[in-house]
Scaffold this active site. Structure first.
Site, PDB file in Angstrom:
ATOM      1  N   TYR A   1      15.874  31.741   3.669  1.00 18.99           N
ATOM      2  CA  TYR A   1      14.622  32.681   4.010  1.00 18.99           C
ATOM      3  C   TYR A   1      14.674  32.786   5.507  1.00 18.99           C
ATOM      4  CZ  TYR A   1      11.998  31.506  -0.162  1.00 18.99           C
ATOM      5  OH  TYR A   1      11.401  31.545  -1.516  1.00 18.99           O
TER       6      TYR A   1
ATOM      7  N   LYS B   1       0.881  -1.409  -0.114  1.00 19.26           N
ATOM      8  CA  LYS B   1       0.197   0.004  -0.014  1.00 19.26           C
ATOM      9  C   LYS B   1       0.989   1.322  -0.080  1.00 19.26           C
ATOM     10  CE  LYS B   1      -0.453  -0.450   5.214  1.00 19.26           C
ATOM     11  NZ  LYS B   1      -1.045   0.482   5.927  1.00 19.26           N
TER      12      LYS B   1
ATOM     13  N   HIS C   1      -5.892  -7.132  13.014  1.00 21.63           N
ATOM     14  CA  HIS C   1      -4.544  -6.541  12.990  1.00 21.63           C
ATOM     15  C   HIS C   1      -4.140  -6.006  14.479  1.00 21.63           C
ATOM     16  CE1 HIS C   1      -1.495  -4.095  11.312  1.00 21.63           C
ATOM     17  NE2 HIS C   1      -1.718  -2.984  11.723  1.00 21.63           N
TER      18      HIS C   1
ATOM     19  N   CYS D   1      14.158  25.529   1.504  1.00 24.61           N
ATOM     20  CA  CYS D   1      12.971  25.850   0.712  1.00 24.61           C
ATOM     21  C   CYS D   1      12.093  25.124   0.103  1.00 24.61           C
ATOM     22  CB  CYS D   1      13.835  26.740  -0.409  1.00 24.61           C
ATOM     23  SG  CYS D   1      15.019  27.863   0.144  1.00 24.61           S
ATOM     24  N   MET D   2      11.148  25.398  -0.872  1.00 25.38           N
ATOM     25  CA  MET D   2      10.313  24.284  -1.319  1.00 25.38           C
ATOM     26  C   MET D   2      11.011  23.545  -2.376  1.00 25.38           C
ATOM     27  SD  MET D   2       7.167  25.139  -3.587  1.00 25.38           S
ATOM     28  CE  MET D   2       6.034  25.898  -2.559  1.00 25.38           C
ATOM     29  N   ASP D   3      11.983  24.016  -2.974  1.00 27.10           N
ATOM     30  CA  ASP D   3      12.780  23.075  -4.080  1.00 27.10           C
ATOM     31  C   ASP D   3      14.100  22.890  -3.885  1.00 27.10           C
ATOM     32  OD1 ASP D   3      10.237  23.410  -5.483  1.00 27.10           O
ATOM     33  OD2 ASP D   3      11.061  25.388  -5.694  1.00 27.10           O
TER      34      ASP D   3
ATOM     35  N   ARG E   1       1.174 -10.866   7.029  1.00 25.93           N
ATOM     36  CA  ARG E   1       1.203  -9.633   6.500  1.00 25.93           C
ATOM     37  C   ARG E   1       2.496  -8.934   6.727  1.00 25.93           C
ATOM     38  NH1 ARG E   1      -3.823  -9.597   9.038  1.00 25.93           N
ATOM     39  NH2 ARG E   1      -3.145  -7.731   9.993  1.00 25.93           N
TER      40      ARG E   1
ATOM     41  N   ARG F   1     -10.125   0.068  14.795  1.00 24.22           N
ATOM     42  CA  ARG F   1      -9.970   1.274  13.643  1.00 24.22           C
ATOM     43  C   ARG F   1     -11.156   0.707  12.797  1.00 24.22           C
ATOM     44  NH1 ARG F   1      -4.355   1.097  10.807  1.00 24.22           N
ATOM     45  NH2 ARG F   1      -4.731  -0.903  10.003  1.00 24.22           N
TER      46      ARG F   1
HETATM   47  C1  LIG Z   1      -4.032  -4.091   8.264  1.00 20.58           C
HETATM   48  C2  LIG Z   1      -2.419  -4.207   8.128  1.00 20.58           C
HETATM   49  N1  LIG Z   1      -1.830  -5.138   8.141  1.00 20.58           N
HETATM   50  C3  LIG Z   1      -0.473  -5.364   7.746  1.00 20.58           C
HETATM   51  C4  LIG Z   1       0.266  -3.998   7.737  1.00 20.58           C
HETATM   52  C5  LIG Z   1       1.637  -4.219   7.708  1.00 20.58           C
HETATM   53  O1  LIG Z   1       2.309  -3.775   8.839  1.00 20.58           O
HETATM   54  P1  LIG Z   1       3.839  -3.740   8.972  1.00 20.58           P
HETATM   55  O2  LIG Z   1       4.180  -2.767   7.867  1.00 20.58           O
HETATM   56  O3  LIG Z   1       4.116  -3.256  10.245  1.00 20.58           O
HETATM   57  O4  LIG Z   1       4.453  -5.125   8.474  1.00 20.58           O
HETATM   58  C6  LIG Z   1      -0.406  -3.051   7.803  1.00 20.58           C
HETATM   59  C7  LIG Z   1       0.375  -1.739   7.976  1.00 20.58           C
HETATM   60  O5  LIG Z   1      -0.027  -0.647   8.302  1.00 20.58           O
HETATM   61  C8  LIG Z   1      -1.953  -2.951   8.169  1.00 20.58           C
HETATM   62  O6  LIG Z   1      -2.645  -1.780   8.348  1.00 20.58           O
END
Ligand SMILES: Cc1ncc(COP(=O)(O)O)c(C=O)c1O
Length: 387
Positions: free
Chosen positions: A268, A42, A169, A314-316, A222, A139
């Site tokens: 700045y 993600k 989770h 700065c920005m860039d 995961r 969550r």
């Molecule tokens: C639902 C869920 N599973 C797994 C993960 C992966 O976690 P990590 O990056 O700590 O392995 C995340 C990350 O935020 C998550 O939101």
């Protein structure tokens, strides 16, 4: 960088795909069983690049991918990635057909959502779903067994839904004290036991739990932050079962150099004043690249030595104080290694009083990403050019 490269500025992120491969390979050896690895890609692969990381992780032995939102899953499909993809966050009921069409697995946790999604599914659709249990993260997820029972019964009546998984989770897997994790685990187990038919995929472990408590793997883990070579927390750094390799580095080049006089001011607000005659270099990176103003004072590497950023960012652009003259075009490393010196993502996170997860995510899409295998560039992504 050579001229043929597909971007036209002297700041870039380098992703070492061999490091991603090695982190997955080491995990497979450590687990030494049939547990499936769900590679978490993600947020554009935690800022590294979702498609490139996904392909590397799958080659190295991950069997599934997970993202936060539908658009991220569709983007992977656009990149011709065919592995199962789980959307971890909430999706919209009206996207149920699209998910089924592209074989995208959705996370579900509300009966009302399912009732609404049902009306969007076409007759021959198959929508794979994983149930999310809120065992203590607070969550999203099912919190009551009655809700679970109703959802399971609903799914059973409509065979366009395929109940493939159930997961939760952890909120504290990266902390030493396992009390809260055990409470969450027990709650999750109660929910799993409540299901009349056990789905194929049961998973609860993020990187921290995977590396610390292999007994909690069920049949999938995961794996996110550790795949990118980063420890899930400072506490865990000395407890890791194998060493992790950081994949992300941030590079730039000197675009200007000058000698300023004692009393001359920089940037700045004119907040930095030279105390003596000083060499000042300019770097083409700024807060619009995610190199935020709080990083003023942070060191960078040039010719293997540490030098500080001076004045406001700065920005860039930003300025560095140099011990002597360096030619324009000299490489400067903001994150990564030069000779024996390293500036790790953890160092930047500490400077910003945040977690390492945030650092690669915050380096903006304006910074091109280049991908390396065996030290060779194999791909370049420049989102600015393709907007
Ligand atoms: C639902 C869920 N599973 C797994 C993960 C992966 O976690 P990590 O990056 O700590 O392995 C995340 C990350 O935020 C998550 O939101």
């Amino acid at each position: 960088m050579e001229e043929q490269l597909d971007f036209h500025r002297d700041t870039w992120v380098e992703i070492d795909l061999d490091a991603i491969e090695e982190n997955i390979t080491m995990l497979k050896k450590f687990m030494n069983d049939e547990t499936e690895i769900i590679a978490i890609v993600k947020a554009n692969g935690y800022g590294h690049g979702d498609a490139q990381v996904a392909k590397t992780a799958l080659e190295a032995g991950a069997t599934r991918l997970a993202v936060a939102f539908m658009d991220e899953a569709l983007s992977l499909r656009n990149n011709r990635i065919e592995a199962p993809i789980l959307v971890l966050g909430a999706s919209r009921p009206k996207d149920a057909h699209l998910a089924a069409k592209y074989n995208i697995t959705l996370t579900v946790f509300q009966l009302e959502w399912l009732q609404a999604a049902q009306s969007y599914l076409h007759k021959t659709d198959k929508l794979f779903v994983h149930l999310k249990i809120d065992s203590g993260m607070g969550r999203i997820g099912i919190r009551k067994k009655e809700e679970l029972n109703k959802i399971e019964a609903f799914l059973k009546k409509d065979n366009r839904f395929v109940l493939e998984g159930v997961f939760t989770h952890f909120a504290t897997a990266d902390e030493f004290d396992p009390t809260y994790l055990n409470r969450q685990l027990n709650r999750f187990l109660q929910f799993v036991r409540e299901l009349k038919a056990k789905p194929r995929c049961i998973h609860c472990s993020n990187s921290a739990a995977t590396l610390r408590f292999p007994r909690l793997n069920f049949n999938a883990v995961r794996f996110g932050i550790a795949m990118y070579g980063l420890s899930p927390s400072q506490e865990m750094i000395n407890e890791l079962p194998f060493s992790l390799k950081e994949a992300f580095s941030l590079q730039t080049k000197l675009v200007h150099i000058k000698k300023v006089k004692k009393g001359d001011k920089i940037s700045y607000g004119a907040t930095y004043e030279a105390e003596e005659e000083t060499w000042i270099g300019t770097l083409p990176i700024g807060y619009a690249d995610g190199w935020i103003r709080k990083l003023s004072g942070q060191e960078v590497l040039i010719d293997g030595i540490r030098v500080p950023i001076v004045g406001r960012i700065c920005m860039d652009q930003c300025m560095i104080k140099l011990p002597n003259y360096f030619p324009v075009g000299t490489n400067v490393t903001l994150i990564g290694s030069q000779n024996k010196e390293t500036i790790s993502i953890n160092e930047i996170a500490a400077k910003l009083e945040t977690i390492n997860y945030e650092i690669p995510c915050m380096i903006s899409s304006r910074v091109p990403r280049i991908y390396k295998r065996d030290g060779q560039i194999i791909d370049i992504r420049n989102p600015v050019l393709f907007r």
